[in-house]
Structures are given as C-alpha cells and as structure tokens.
Design an enzyme around this catalytic site. Structure first.
Site, PDB file in Angstrom:
ATOM      1  N   ASP A   1       0.801  -1.224   0.000  1.00 24.56           N
ATOM      2  CA  ASP A   1       0.000   0.000   0.000  1.00 24.56           C
ATOM      3  C   ASP A   1       0.835   1.276   0.000  1.00 24.56           C
ATOM      4  O   ASP A   1       0.390   2.319   0.476  1.00 24.56           O
ATOM      5  CB  ASP A   1      -0.919   0.002   1.228  1.00 24.56           C
ATOM      6  CG  ASP A   1      -0.176  -0.396   2.505  1.00 24.56           C
ATOM      7  OD1 ASP A   1       1.033  -0.121   2.593  1.00 24.56           O
ATOM      8  OD2 ASP A   1      -0.795  -0.998   3.389  1.00 24.56           O
TER       9      ASP A   1
ATOM     10  N   GLU B   1      -0.188  -9.069  -1.475  1.00 22.42           N
ATOM     11  CA  GLU B   1      -0.673  -8.660  -0.156  1.00 22.42           C
ATOM     12  C   GLU B   1      -1.892  -7.758  -0.322  1.00 22.42           C
ATOM     13  O   GLU B   1      -1.990  -6.665   0.226  1.00 22.42           O
ATOM     14  CB  GLU B   1       0.420  -7.944   0.648  1.00 22.42           C
ATOM     15  CG  GLU B   1       0.122  -7.906   2.143  1.00 22.42           C
ATOM     16  CD  GLU B   1       1.194  -7.195   2.949  1.00 22.42           C
ATOM     17  OE1 GLU B   1       1.586  -7.733   3.987  1.00 22.42           O
ATOM     18  OE2 GLU B   1       1.636  -6.092   2.527  1.00 22.42           O
TER      19      GLU B   1
ATOM     20  N   GLU C   1      -1.862   4.979   3.522  1.00 24.83           N
ATOM     21  CA  GLU C   1      -1.876   3.586   3.063  1.00 24.83           C
ATOM     22  C   GLU C   1      -3.278   3.026   2.840  1.00 24.83           C
ATOM     23  O   GLU C   1      -3.512   2.249   1.900  1.00 24.83           O
ATOM     24  CB  GLU C   1      -1.112   2.706   4.054  1.00 24.83           C
ATOM     25  CG  GLU C   1       0.407   2.887   4.035  1.00 24.83           C
ATOM     26  CD  GLU C   1       0.870   4.048   4.888  1.00 24.83           C
ATOM     27  OE1 GLU C   1       2.093   4.268   4.969  1.00 24.83           O
ATOM     28  OE2 GLU C   1       0.019   4.745   5.486  1.00 24.83           O
TER      29      GLU C   1
ATOM     30  N   HIS D   1       7.246   4.077  13.837  1.00 26.87           N
ATOM     31  CA  HIS D   1       7.636   4.990  12.764  1.00 26.87           C
ATOM     32  C   HIS D   1       6.472   5.497  11.930  1.00 26.87           C
ATOM     33  O   HIS D   1       6.631   6.406  11.123  1.00 26.87           O
ATOM     34  CB  HIS D   1       8.612   4.287  11.807  1.00 26.87           C
ATOM     35  CG  HIS D   1       7.946   3.247  10.952  1.00 26.87           C
ATOM     36  ND1 HIS D   1       7.673   1.986  11.434  1.00 26.87           N
ATOM     37  CD2 HIS D   1       7.492   3.293   9.682  1.00 26.87           C
ATOM     38  CE1 HIS D   1       7.082   1.290  10.471  1.00 26.87           C
ATOM     39  NE2 HIS D   1       6.952   2.058   9.409  1.00 26.87           N
TER      40      HIS D   1
ATOM     41  N   ARG E   1       3.424   7.248  10.106  1.00 30.03           N
ATOM     42  CA  ARG E   1       3.109   8.669   9.986  1.00 30.03           C
ATOM     43  C   ARG E   1       2.004   9.082  10.960  1.00 30.03           C
ATOM     44  O   ARG E   1       2.061  10.152  11.556  1.00 30.03           O
ATOM     45  CB  ARG E   1       2.679   8.962   8.536  1.00 30.03           C
ATOM     46  CG  ARG E   1       2.478  10.431   8.217  1.00 30.03           C
ATOM     47  CD  ARG E   1       2.012  10.575   6.780  1.00 30.03           C
ATOM     48  NE  ARG E   1       3.015  10.088   5.841  1.00 30.03           N
ATOM     49  CZ  ARG E   1       3.925  10.844   5.248  1.00 30.03           C
ATOM     50  NH1 ARG E   1       3.975  12.137   5.504  1.00 30.03           N
ATOM     51  NH2 ARG E   1       4.783  10.328   4.399  1.00 30.03           N
TER      52      ARG E   1
ATOM     53  N   HIS F   1      13.854   4.667  12.944  1.00 28.75           N
ATOM     54  CA  HIS F   1      13.639   5.037  11.551  1.00 28.75           C
ATOM     55  C   HIS F   1      14.501   6.261  11.229  1.00 28.75           C
ATOM     56  O   HIS F   1      14.792   7.081  12.094  1.00 28.75           O
ATOM     57  CB  HIS F   1      12.163   5.365  11.340  1.00 28.75           C
ATOM     58  CG  HIS F   1      11.739   5.404   9.911  1.00 28.75           C
ATOM     59  ND1 HIS F   1      11.929   6.499   9.117  1.00 28.75           N
ATOM     60  CD2 HIS F   1      11.126   4.474   9.134  1.00 28.75           C
ATOM     61  CE1 HIS F   1      11.445   6.272   7.909  1.00 28.75           C
ATOM     62  NE2 HIS F   1      10.948   5.037   7.891  1.00 28.75           N
TER      63      HIS F   1
END
Length: 895
Positions: free
Chosen positions: A95, A117, A131, A214, A216, A247
């Site tokens: 995604d 996936e 995503e 990590h 967003r 990250h």
C-alpha cells in the site's frame, strides 16, 4: 513474458524478494526490477543481502518532500520506464505510494496489475494514512489480487471484486524470513548481539524486547507517548534489554533520542538490516511495534506482539491470539508491557505455533499464476467474469449459524473468567460511546443521559441523535440547559439531520465513534442499573469467548418446536424482555451493545426497507458476513444494579409511539409497520439470515424450490404452485406436506421510473397467488448494479443468479427445484446449473412446442435440458414426480 516487479520501500523489497528470485528461476520469464528510490538508503543494503540487481532506479526521494511531490516524480519516472520496457505484467506489493502510482500508470498503459498482499483494510480512510486509501485504489486497478489470508480475501469479495480474481496465497514475508533466518549471522548481527550482552552474560539470557515505531499517524503525541512508556518500562525492568531500531526520519529520531538516550538497558540502533532483524528475532521475548510487516514476521517465531496502533489492517494475528492491539496511550502501553514481562501465564496465552500468514510457499504460488497463459488472457480481457460454471461451486457462502451456547444466569456469567477490565475497562481506546436515538420523547432524554453518566463504567462521550423530529428545537434547549447547570467530564453532543435514513441514521453515526465499543439506546430505554455496561463488558470479554456477540435488552427468539408455520406468528409470539438467562436471538432491540467496527456489516447489503427493521438488518448482516451471533442480555431480578431499563419502560414506550406509519413495500402499498416488520423478518428467514435456517425449521423433505424471474415465468408456474399449496392444505394432517418456496429474482434499479416499473412487476407476480414467502435474492439485489460498467451482461446475469440461488438451495435444502422454459434466459439456466451442481433434482416444465421459442431461447433451452432430471410437458405430472422423490427419500432414511 516480461514481468516488472516494483519496489520502493524496505517492506516492499523484503516481500518482493521471494517473488523476484522465483521469477529468475523461470526460463520463459524476463524479470525487470524497478526500484523507485522511495526508501533509497534502507533498500540498498537489502538488495545486496538478497543479491538482487535493480534494472531501473528512479531515485525519487528528496528530504522532507510532500506526498504530492513524491507522487509527481513517481508518475513521470514509472510512466517512462513502462513505456520503454513494455512489460506483460506489473507486480506491486502492499500500500505504498510507489505501489499506488505504479498500479495507476500500468492501468493507463493497459497492462495487467498483480497486487501482492491485497485486501488489507482498517476501513478508516486516515488510519493508516495514506496507506488505507492507497490499497483501496490499487484494489480497484488490480487485475489479480493475491490475498495473504482468508480474512483479506473476504474484504475484496465484499467490495465487489469477482471471486475468480482473488487468490489466497499466504504472505511472502514468511518466505523471506524463513530463508533469511537460515543464513549464518553476519558481522552486523554479531555487533548488535555483543551490544545486547554488554551488561549481561549470554548464560543469564536477559529478556529482549524489540520496539519499533515509525508510522506517519503516530508522529507527534502518539510517538511521545510510546517513547515515554518505554522509558518507564525500562526503568522498572532493569534486567530487560529494549532494542529500538530508529527510523531514519528526523521526526522519529528526535523523539526517541529525547526520551531514551543514556538509558543503560535501551539500545537505540540504526534501522536493522534484514539479516540482523531475522537473526535477532530468534532471541526476542516480546515485540512492541506499529509496523504492519513486523506484526506478520513475529508470528513466524511465535513471539507475542503488542501493536502500538489504534487499528490494524492485519487482524489475523490478533484473531489468532498472537497479537494484542493496545493503542498509543502511555498508560495502556505501560500496563500491557508490565503484564507481558511479569505475568508468565498471561504471556503464554500469546505464544502460538502456527503463523496465520502462510507456509513459506507464497511466492511460488504467485509466480505460477502470473506465468499462466489462462490467467494472463483473463487479465488482459478486462472481463469481470470467467468460466462461470467452473467457479459456481467455489462461491463463498455465509457460515453456518453458531450453535446455541448454554443459557446462563447473570450471576453465573459474572463468575466466569474474563479479560475485563484490561480489554474493556471503558477507558481510553477501550471506551464506550453511548448513542441515544430520540424522536418525540424530550421528557425522557435527561433521564437517559444521567443513567449513562451514572454507570460504574461510564461512556467516554454521550451522543444524542435527533433526525427529522418536530421537537428538534426543544431537544436542543433541554440539552443546552442541562450542560450549563451540570459539570461533567463526559462530553455530551447533539447530532441532528434530515429524513434520509430514518431509523438507520444512528447506526451510521456509530461508525464515527472513536472507541472500541458503542452502546445504542432507544429513547424509552433508561439503563438505571449502574452496572449494566460493566456486566456487558465483562461478558463480552470472557476468556471462553462463549458469548462474543451483540447484546440487546429485549429480543425475538424463535422456538422451533412450538412455532406454527405461518408468517403472522413469526414476530409477535416470541419477544422477550430482560430474561433471567442469556439467550441467542434473531433480533434484539431497545439497546444494542457491540464493537464499533461491527456496525459496518450492516451496510454491506441494501435493507429490504428503510421504513423500519434496522434491528433485523444489523442482526442478519452480522450473522451472514461475520458469523457474529446476537444475544438478549440477562438481568438479575434481585439486583437492581443489573437492570437494563427502568421500571416504567412499558409506560414510556406506550405513551409516545415512535414507530412510523408504515412504508411502501414490494407490493407498492403502504403497510402497517408491524405487518412490515413481520414481512422483513420472514424474508430474512427465507434468505438464511436468521439463526435457524429454513431447512432446520421445516422438514427438508417437504420443501420444493421454484425459480421465478418475472411475470412470464410466474404465470407459467402459477398452476403448479396452486397445486402444491392445495396439496399442503389437504395433506396437513397426513404428514405429507409439500411446501413450495419461491425464489424471485429481484433486480436492483437506479431511477424512480425503473423502481416503479419493478414494483409493478412484483405486484403482478403477487397477483398470481405466489405470496409472501417469495424469496428475494439478497446477493442479486446487491450485485446487479454492477452491470452498468460495460460487462458481458449475459454472463454476469448467470453468475449472479448462481451466487444467489446457491444460497437459496443451501437454506431450504429442497427435495427438488422446479423451473420453466417460458421466458428462459441466462438467469434460468444459472438456477438450473446451480441446482444440478448442488445435487438437487431438477424438474423442467416445458409446455410449448419447439417453434414457439426464439433462437436465443432455444439455445438456453438445450442447456437446461442437459441438467434436468426430468422434463414435463404437463403440470399435472409434477405432483406424481414429487411424490415419487419423497417416497424414495423416505425409504432411504428408514434404510
């Protein structure tokens, strides 16, 4: 064949590596690897580890760039690469923005897209962001969808992706991890291991906790909370080593270092190379992560996972009991972390052997399909339906209704072991939103609000919905006055609106709730028992999961032993209020308590009517699509704190009737609302959407199923139907009842003119004495709207009929299926093919001569003859043939 594999981020590279290696093994495949450069620094070491050579690198990453800038660079670069290489397939994974743009550009070039996936969903458009929308759009653009699990495949099918295009393969991350874990440790892995044991001996085997954060949506306060919680855990558990690979994003690194730098048992490390990660996982005791990929990977090593997110698109680990969704509140993270580190019995509950994400052979399955000529031709054609008959028996059906659990008193329920309060304490993410729906009872609204606020587990917020009410101004005045005089920590909101959805509106509002649970209340239900919500939370979270379902304070229970076989008695005779024991029901009302995410199932199918019966709709859809049962919740008559409504409930309910004045039903007339509810209830039974199915309520040896698509076929079968009805009446006391069920092909339409025409058609069918037990096919009314998009309507008509009619057969399990050749088309043939596939005898009535059929009808008539067990040219022979079938079945049963 040229296959272009798209990678851009670290997770994509890991999950596509097994596919790239499998493609390289195929002598007839030219493999093209395009790296977008979205995670350039993190991808480069992986390519070296996996010995993958990229053919194209777009190098699009720029520091602090916006999604719009990234997308623009990707569009230009991928478009040029595809134009130059002209691949036969484009494979994308997951995604990411890279995958989303690549799918779009491939579609523009009319190149089939394989989505690896596929089917992951949270159904929250901004969580994860971006995503969730990326993968939904890829789902629309994809030609073939490789779903990692059955759950993800069902998401795609429910969204309208044709069944033949969805393949369950397992997740390639398991392939990659199993391969990597068998490699010898690299120097980087050995350096991290030395750091871990710097203050511990290997023989002491300290517990290692892997922490990653990590995403967003966790930037800002959520990440501050997570790091603050890790600091508290590390301070409390000095013997535990916390490994936190940071990250590269500065927004992540600054927060992590600000909270955790200088702590002796916290290792802040650079992002782990995949070989290091695979080696570390062999020793990890617990994973705390917001990473979707690690949620999958940790299951391969049977390591418990605490998911640092509000929602997850990977519920399989949670459902398998290997992961727990705990959110990002600092107190929740500390509590769950402490429990995992100190309570061995609790920890062991999350240690499972088999990963729900696959067996390590996903890549081989995917490449086999991609290199299949048949699959490629299907993808290139753009067709949504292929090999209809071949796939008919594979169409997924609703699960069988759950068995009745033991009827227990409230006292017995409260003595059972529960994960309450840790899984449902009413606080934070485990909170409740109370949604009070009211129309013209302003006098009771404050009593209901105060009863909710006085709960021992009070709601996080109270929402009051007022739709299309002439008392809206009075409600607003009462609520504003109450809020001005009463200080409460619980926000109270008034939500108003027009008449669009009447009783369904409150459930749409419930979808917006930010909490795990919702409690929807009618305005005559005042939950004066202060432990009402607590008791439900306790029962909902029982460790046995025995009563995991939706709860109500009153409901309808079918008594299959006493029920007369007439519609008029279906609804009224079996309505129960606050029973002494918990009971499974076919509908509950007054109060609905459930997980918020369950409400979405209510809107998968159009309701039979929006005038009423929203309670039937939610119960039926939960059972049909999620196998979630519904219970009438018990009370202890000796304990007023358990009461779900007030003593004056009936006076309130009878004092101001709020049920509408009926609504237009399929016959185009306005019906009494109770008659309307009875009819809805009966239709749901016919569709197999109630707890007992038709063949369980009625002896299947009595059932005959007739397929009717329009008035032409209704008139052709009317005489036979009347014969069967007469036989039923004359044989009622002889034990030889034959009960005709009619499956009528209801068509979903889009304009008022079409709807009026459709209602008139149905009225004509009713006029042929084919009465209220007509079975309107739920799948069909849901699916036929898709015919507007340029598909082969003939094939699609047949496919949808087969989907719907299969369910009718499973529900009634008839001794025979009766069809007519009058007005024959693809739908009639689809019904015949499905009956034959199921093994039910097919009786075809054909009273016309050969010359009376058109060329098109003659073609389908031959097909129908091919699946028929017998063709009759005289309706009077039908009874003789049915009696012979029943006699043979009876002899077989006795034998």
């Amino acid at each position: 064949m040229k296959v272009m594999t798209i990678i851009g981020t670290r997770p994509e590279t890991i999950k596509m590596f097994p596919i790239i290696k499998e493609l390289e093994k195929r002598h007839n495949v030219v493999s093209i690897v395009l790296a977008s450069g979205q995670h350039q620094q993190m991808v480069a070491p992986l390519l070296e580890t996996f010995s993958i050579k990229e053919d194209i690198n777009l190098n699009v990453m720029v520091a602090n760039q916006k999604l719009t800038d990234l997308s623009a660079r990707l569009i230009i670069g991928i478009s040029q690469a595809i134009a130059e290489t002209k691949p036969d397939w484009v494979l994308v994974q997951g995604d990411t923005t890279t995958a989303f743009v690549a799918s779009l550009i491939a579609f523009y070039h009319k190149i089939p897209v394989g989505h690896v996936e596929a089917g992951l969903r949270t159904y929250n458009r901004y969580n994860p962001f971006p995503e969730e929308i990326n993968r939904r759009v890829i789902g629309s653009l994809g030609s073939i969808h490789f779903a990692p699990t059955p759950e993800s495949s069902q998401h795609l099918i429910m969204e309208g992706i044709p069944f033949p295009q969805v393949h369950i393969t397992g997740n390639t991350v398991i392939d990659a991890l199993l391969w990597m874990s068998n490699q010898p440790p690299t120097k980087k892995a050995q350096r991290l291991e030395a750091k871990i044991y710097e203050n511990h001996s290997k023989s002491s085997k300290p517990k290692i906790v892997l922490v990653t954060a990590h995403r967003r949506e966790n930037w800002g306060e959520p990440l501050e909370n997570i790091c603050g919680a890790i600091k508290k855990l590390a301070s409390t558990h000095s013997e535990v080593v916390f490994v936190f690979p940071m990250h590269l994003n500065p927004k992540v690194q600054s927060v992590a270092k600000g909270h955790l730098s200088g702590m002796a048992n916290v290792i802040l490390w650079d992002p782990l190379d995949y070989d290091v990660f695979a080696y570390l996982m062999k020793s990890v005791y617990l994973v705390m992560t917001d990473s979707g990929g690690i949620q999958e990977e940790a299951t391969a090593f049977s390591v418990p996972i605490l998911v640092l997110r509000e929602t997850t698109e990977r519920p399989e680990g949670v459902n398998a009991g290997m992961a727990k969704l705990i959110g990002t509140k600092e107190e929740n993270v500390v509590y769950e972390g402490n429990r995992m580190l100190t309570d061995k019995e609790y920890y062991n509950k999350y240690v499972k052997v088999n990963s729900p994400y696959g067996d390590g052979k996903a890549a081989m399955k995917i490449v086999d399909m991609v290199t299949s000529k048949e699959v490629l031709e299907h993808a290139e054609s753009g067709s949504m339906i292929t090999e209809v008959q071949k796939h008919a028996s594979e169409i997924p059906m609703p699960p069988s209704p759950p068995l009745n659990p033991k009827k227990r008193t409230l006292k017995e329920l409260m003595e059972m072991k529960s994960n309450f309060p840790e899984n449902g304490d009413g606080k934070g993410d485990n909170g409740i939103i109370a949604i009070i729906s009211t129309y013209k009872r302003p006098k009771t609204i404050i009593r209901i609000v105060e009863a909710c606020l006085n709960q021992s587990v009070p709601p996080k917020e109270v929402w009051i919905t007022v739709f299309s009410s002439p008392y809206e101004g009075e409600y607003r005045k009462i609520i504003d006055e109450y809020k001005s005089k009463n200080l409460t920590d619980v926000p109270i909101h008034l939500i108003t609106g027009g008449p669009q959805f009447t009783y369904f509106a409150r459930f749409q509002v419930a979808l917006l709730a930010p909490t795990k649970y919702v409690a929807l209340l009618d305005d005559d239900v005042i939950p004066e028992g202060i432990h009402a919500f607590r008791n439900m939370l306790h029962t909902f979270n029982l460790q046995s999961n025995e009563y995991y379902g939706m709860y109500g304070c009153k409901g309808h229970v079918i008594n299959t032993e006493q029920l007369e076989k007439e519609q008029s008695e279906y609804y009224y005779n079996y309505f129960t209020h606050e029973p002494n024991t918990i009971e499974m029901a076919d509908v509950v009302g007054g109060l609905w308590f459930m997980k918020r995410e369950w409400v979405k199932y209510m809107f998968i199918e159009d309701p039979i009517t929006i005038a009423t019966a929203e309670d039937f709709q939610i119960t039926a859809m939960l059972l049909k699509y999620a196998n979630i049962p519904t219970f009438i919740f018990p009370v202890d008559k000796e304990d007023k704190t358990s009461y779900l409504h007030s003593a004056d409930f009936e006076d309130i309910s009878e004092g101001e009737k709020t049920t509408g004045n009926g609504g237009k039903m399929y016959n185009g007339k306005e019906w009494d609302p109770h008659h309307l509810r009875n009819t809805v209830a009966w239709f749901l039974l016919n569709r197999g959407m109630t707890r007992p199915w038709a063949h369980q309520m009625y002896d299947r040896h009595d059932n005959v199923l007739m397929f009717v698509k329009d008035t032409v076929q209704a008139n052709a079968l009317a005489k036979s139907y009347d014969q069967l009805r007469a036989k039923k009446e004359t044989a009622k006391h002889e034990g030889k009842i034959i009960r005709p069920w009619v499956a009528f092909a209801g068509l979903k339409t889009h304009t008022d003119e079409q709807n009026i025409e459709h209602l008139n058609e149905i009225q004509k069918i009713f006029n042929t004495n084919i009465d209220w037990n007509s079975n309107f096919l739920g799948y069909w009314t849901l699916e036929l709207g898709r015919l507007d998009f340029g598909m082969d309507k003939g094939k699609d008509l047949m496919a949808r009929t087969m989907q719907a009619f299969h369910h009718s057969i499973v529900n009634t399990q008839p001794i025979a299926v009766v069809l007519t050749t009058e007005g024959i088309d693809e739908s009639t043939v689809g019904a015949g093919l499905t009956a034959a596939d199921y093994g039910s005898p097919v009786i075809v009535l054909d009273t016309k001569s050969n010359t009376e059929y058109s060329r098109h009808e003659s073609k389908w008539r031959k097909v129908l003859y091919g699946v028929a067990d017998v063709v009759l040219d005289d309706e009077t022979e039908l009874m003789v043939y049915l009696d012979s079938i029943r006699s043979a079945m009876h002899r077989k049963t006795i034998g």
